[in-house]
Structures are given as structure tokens and as C-alpha cells.
Design an enzyme around this catalytic site. Structure first.
Site, PDB file in Angstrom:
ATOM      1  N   SER A  60       0.818  -1.207   0.000  1.00  0.00           N
ATOM      2  CA  SER A  60       0.000   0.000   0.000  1.00  0.00           C
ATOM      3  C   SER A  60       0.854   1.261   0.000  1.00  0.00           C
ATOM      4  CB  SER A  60      -0.956  -0.051   1.201  1.00  0.00           C
ATOM      5  OG  SER A  60      -2.026   0.837   1.041  1.00  0.00           O
ATOM      6  N   ASP A  63      -5.086  -3.562  -3.337  1.00  0.00           N
ATOM      7  CA  ASP A  63      -4.210  -3.257  -2.212  1.00  0.00           C
ATOM      8  C   ASP A  63      -3.607  -4.525  -1.588  1.00  0.00           C
ATOM      9  OD1 ASP A  63      -3.149  -2.325   0.267  1.00  0.00           O
ATOM     10  OD2 ASP A  63      -4.599  -0.704   0.299  1.00  0.00           O
TER      11      ASP A  63
END
Length: 294
Positions: A62, A175
Site C-alpha cells: 500500500s 491493495d
């Protein structure tokens, strides 16, 4: 992913009672996400650089992937900190609602071009591993070794429901924190013997959510908290900057976030320095091939 190295084994390598040579220490950083809170990673890196702590590899998910890729490419913590403080949501995303998400991340490519010194995994100064999640299988997808880093970073930052997934080699990626909150095991796969995980706590949303995004975000926090033991079992030391008062889009708090990262790393410094008395630092080696980013 190979999870053959355990944290207990890593703690044992500091010395042997029979006097045999000790293996060289290889410190791996595992950086978690948090979107704007990821700016705190630059503060951690500033402290590590100031005290010349040798870093063998960096594994990221991320928002951590932007900071880590910049550092691995040769950008200084000061350069990263300046970029983080000046960064705004529009630098990495553009609102364009579609069936798969509300925001496109193509703008992130231009931001990365300005920040990174090199754009390919094989040219990084420090071995870098970036983790995304395959939306179809739910399995983590690790990028390292060769290929361009941009798609890997965009995929790893594609928070479901907000950012549109990234298509890469037939996979639809989101993600990396959806499969592993902090990729400590990936750092071990890249050769780390000791792993420092940097955890960015989310705000405590005890109050009732104010909008749909708060609901989704809180649900992910609950799920990740249930799996926290997984990454902690592969971690030797956790650095947790005090960033809980910053929301996901709190880019205007860049200076405070960097200070929080530095303070947390400074508090952990004595524990890091304990690893060195009988173990010599190892030179950085090239990254292990995991997955190629075209």
C-alpha cells in the site's frame, strides 16, 4: 511465499555457544499501509539513515510502497519527506467513477517519475519487494527482481472501493494489505534475518461512522486485526509511530507524521543496536526473483 525463516530462528543467529562464526545480520524493513499516514515511514528512514543502520531489503504494501521504492531507488529520506509534505490526493488519484472504483491511479505514474531515481526493480540500490492482492484468488502477489515498479506500486495502493483495481498480466490486483497487512514474511523471502515491521495504527473510530467510506474502512480494520498475529510472528521488532490521530487523507499533517516516525524509530534504536555486538553487518545483495513486473 516462502516462510521458512521464523522470528525465533532470527533471534537465535546472534551467536553460537560452540564458538562457530555467526552469520551476517541482514535487516529487512516491512512497511505497512495507511495512505497519508504512510508519510511517517520517511521519518523512520531518516532515523535509520542518521544512525547508519544497514538495510538489506525492504518489503512493502500500500502507501508504504511509494516511500520504500523512492528510498530503494536512491532518493534520500529528506527528499522523500519533502515530497510527502507537499503531496496531495490529486497527485496520485483522479476522481472518475466506474463500476470497479471511484478513483483512477494513472496520475501516480507522473508522481513516481518525479520522486524515484530509477524505475526498475533490478536497478534498485536496495532489494525491493512490493505486495499486491489478486482480487480473483485473494492470494498475495509479490513483485521483485525485474521489471518496472509503477504497476506494482499502483496495484499495491489500490484500496478496494476507492481506487480502481490495476490489471497486470491477466490479473486484477488490489491493495496488498487486503491479503497481508505488513509483509514481514516477504522480507524474509528477500533474505532478511531480522525484520523490523513499521505499523501505522489507524484512527480509533469508536464513534458511529459518518459515511460509506468510514464503514468500509472500519470493516477492513476489523478483518486485519484478526490476522495481526501472522505478520507479528515473522517480526523481530515493531515500530509503531503515533499516527492514530490522522485520517487516511490527512496529507496536510506531513510534518507531524514525519516527526512521529522519527520519534518511534528513535525509541526502538537501542533494541536494534543490540543485534550488532557479535554479528557483523552484511552487504546488500540483489533481490530474489519473485514475480516480474512487465
Amino acid at each position: 511465499m516462502d516462510q521458512g525463516w521464523t522470528s525465533e530462528r532470527a533471534r537465535q543467529i546472534g551467536g553460537h555457544p560452540n564458538g562457530t562464526p555467526t552469520p551476517p545480520i541482514r535487516i529487512g524493513l516491512a512497511l505497512g499501509g495507511g495512505f497519508a499516514r504512510g508519510i511517517a515511514h520517511a521519518g523512520v528512514l531518516k532515523l535509520i539513515e542518521r544512525h547508519r543502520i544497514p538495510i538489506h531489503c525492504i518489503a512493502v504494501v500500500s502507501a508504504g510502497s511509494i516511500v520504500a521504492a523512492a528510498y530503494a531507488s536512491g532518493a534520500t529520506p529528506e527528499e522523500i519527506a519533502r515530497a510527502g509534505c507537499a503531496m496531495r490526493f490529486r497527485d496520485v488519484g483522479r476522481w472518475k467513477p466506474s463500476r470497479l472504483g471511484l478513483v483512477g491511479s494513472e496520475r501516480m505514474n507522473r508522481f513516481l517519475e518525479r520522486l524515484l531515481k530509477t524505475y526498475r526493480f533490478e536497478e534498485m540500490h536496495i532489494p525491493l519487494g512490493v505486495l499486491a492482492t489478486d482480487l480473483s484468488t485473494g492470494m498475495p502477489v509479490a513483485f521483485s527482481g525485474t521489471g518496472k515498479v509503477f504497476d506494482a506500486i499502483r496495484a499495491s495502493c489500490s484500496y478496494p472501493g476507492l481506487f480502481q483495481p490495476v490489471r497486470h498480466q491477466g490479473q486484477l490486483l488490489v491493495d496488498g494489505a487486503m491479503s497481508i497487512e505488513i509483509p514481514a514474511a516477504l522480507a524474509r523471502q528477500l533474505g532478511a534475518t531480522h525484520v523490523i515491521s513499521v505499523y501505522l495504527p489507524a484512527p480509533d473510530h469508536g464513534a458511529e461512522p459518518r459515511n460509506m467510506f468510514h464503514v468500509v474502512n472500519r470493516c477492513f480494520q476489523i478483518l486485519q486485526s484478526r490476522a495481526e498475529a501472522n505478520w507479528r510472528s515473522e517480526t523481530d521488532l515493531v515500530i509503531a509511530p503515533d499516527v492514530g490521530g490522522t485520517e487516511w487523507d490527512g496529507f496536510g499533517r506531513g510534518a507531524q507524521l514525519i516527526e512521529a516516525g522519527e520519534a518511534a524509530a528513535l525509541a526502538a534504536l537501542p533494541d536494534i543496536q543490540k543485534w550488532f555486538p557479535r554479528v557483523r553487518p552484511a552487504a546488500t545483495t540483489s533481490a530474489l526473483p519473485l514475480a516480474e513486473a512487465a
